[in-house]
Design a protein around this motif. Sequence first.
Motif, PDB file in Angstrom:
ATOM      1  N   ASN A 176       0.823  -1.208   0.000  1.00  0.00           N
ATOM      2  CA  ASN A 176       0.000   0.000   0.000  1.00  0.00           C
ATOM      3  C   ASN A 176       0.861   1.263   0.000  1.00  0.00           C
ATOM      4  OD1 ASN A 176      -2.475  -1.321   0.015  1.00  0.00           O
ATOM      5  ND2 ASN A 176      -2.413  -1.598   2.232  1.00  0.00           N
ATOM      6  N   SER A 177       0.256   2.342  -0.434  1.00  0.00           N
ATOM      7  CA  SER A 177       0.943   3.631  -0.475  1.00  0.00           C
ATOM      8  C   SER A 177       0.693   4.380   0.833  1.00  0.00           C
ATOM      9  CB  SER A 177       0.387   4.424  -1.661  1.00  0.00           C
ATOM     10  OG  SER A 177       0.849   5.736  -1.618  1.00  0.00           O
ATOM     11  N   ARG A 178       1.758   4.967   1.397  1.00  0.00           N
ATOM     12  CA  ARG A 178       1.625   5.763   2.619  1.00  0.00           C
ATOM     13  C   ARG A 178       2.510   6.989   2.521  1.00  0.00           C
ATOM     14  NH1 ARG A 178       1.319   0.591   4.689  1.00  0.00           N
ATOM     15  NH2 ARG A 178      -0.609   0.201   5.798  1.00  0.00           N
ATOM     16  N   THR A 179       2.154   8.038   3.265  1.00  0.00           N
ATOM     17  CA  THR A 179       3.017   9.224   3.279  1.00  0.00           C
ATOM     18  C   THR A 179       4.166   8.976   4.260  1.00  0.00           C
ATOM     19  OG1 THR A 179       1.865  10.362   5.090  1.00  0.00           O
ATOM     20  CG2 THR A 179       1.029  10.729   2.836  1.00  0.00           C
ATOM     21  N   TYR A 200       4.752  13.421   0.301  1.00  0.00           N
ATOM     22  CA  TYR A 200       5.087  12.331  -0.608  1.00  0.00           C
ATOM     23  C   TYR A 200       4.392  11.044  -0.197  1.00  0.00           C
ATOM     24  CZ  TYR A 200       8.694  15.470  -2.251  1.00  0.00           C
ATOM     25  OH  TYR A 200       9.343  16.549  -2.780  1.00  0.00           O
ATOM     26  N   ALA A 201       3.667  10.472  -1.146  1.00  0.00           N
ATOM     27  CA  ALA A 201       3.075   9.152  -0.928  1.00  0.00           C
ATOM     28  C   ALA A 201       4.067   8.144  -1.503  1.00  0.00           C
ATOM     29  CB  ALA A 201       1.741   9.045  -1.634  1.00  0.00           C
ATOM     30  N   GLN A 239       2.982   9.391   7.784  1.00  0.00           N
ATOM     31  CA  GLN A 239       2.209   8.232   8.279  1.00  0.00           C
ATOM     32  C   GLN A 239       3.150   7.100   8.686  1.00  0.00           C
ATOM     33  OE1 GLN A 239      -0.253   7.624   4.815  1.00  0.00           O
ATOM     34  NE2 GLN A 239      -2.069   8.486   5.805  1.00  0.00           N
ATOM     35  N   ILE A 240       4.172   6.863   7.873  1.00  0.00           N
ATOM     36  CA  ILE A 240       5.137   5.800   8.179  1.00  0.00           C
ATOM     37  C   ILE A 240       5.872   6.108   9.474  1.00  0.00           C
ATOM     38  CG2 ILE A 240       7.316   4.746   7.408  1.00  0.00           C
ATOM     39  CD1 ILE A 240       6.190   5.126   4.480  1.00  0.00           C
ATOM     40  N   ALA A 241       6.340   7.363   9.619  1.00  0.00           N
ATOM     41  CA  ALA A 241       7.075   7.761  10.821  1.00  0.00           C
ATOM     42  C   ALA A 241       6.198   7.628  12.061  1.00  0.00           C
ATOM     43  CB  ALA A 241       7.572   9.202  10.674  1.00  0.00           C
TER      44      ALA A 241
END
Length: 198
Positions: free
Chosen positions: A57-60, A160-161, A63-65
Amino acid sequence: ETPKKRTYNRSDANRLSRIEPSKVITQPDEAIDLLCKMGSLKSIGAAMILEGISDGNSRTLRQIATSCVNSMAYRGTVSPDSQCFMGFCKDGEGHYRTLNQGPNVPRSAAYHASPMYTAVRDGAQLLKEWGLIELKEIIEFGSKDKELDENSKQLRRVVYAVSPTAMGQKVAHAWGDINDFISRRWSTRIRERNSYAA
């Protein structure tokens, strides 16, 4: 009529999405070995990104951090005075969220000045150079916080996604102890005692 040549724009130099792959990774182990040998924040950020998008999946990057910080805090795998918590504060439910610069938050304490922000940004740059991720620019308006004044509603920023390439997903799936690597690396980075804590 010949198209005009693109002139160099200073902001382009910082645009992650403009980075062209410069290294070909042919085996997952090659990327894992290279990252394990690096001692920099970018290797931790790269591992966090790979782990965060391993499901395809795509995440910013934010969001990941945020997800990674909450996961490490929940599991208790990182020292409480690790630098990974800089730029974050707990909300009413005990979840970590990013701190934005404001009247009560100096720039030096905000997420965008934190080691975590540096880690995911530099990690994304490295993974893009290695052809392990795709980046898509998204324009966001306003802030992520609920109480906004009129100025904050006008904020416009590029986020950035991130999504994995086929090889990026292979690297993430081949790295069995990726979470241990992330936790261990953050545990060795301890913040100064006098640093700002929200």
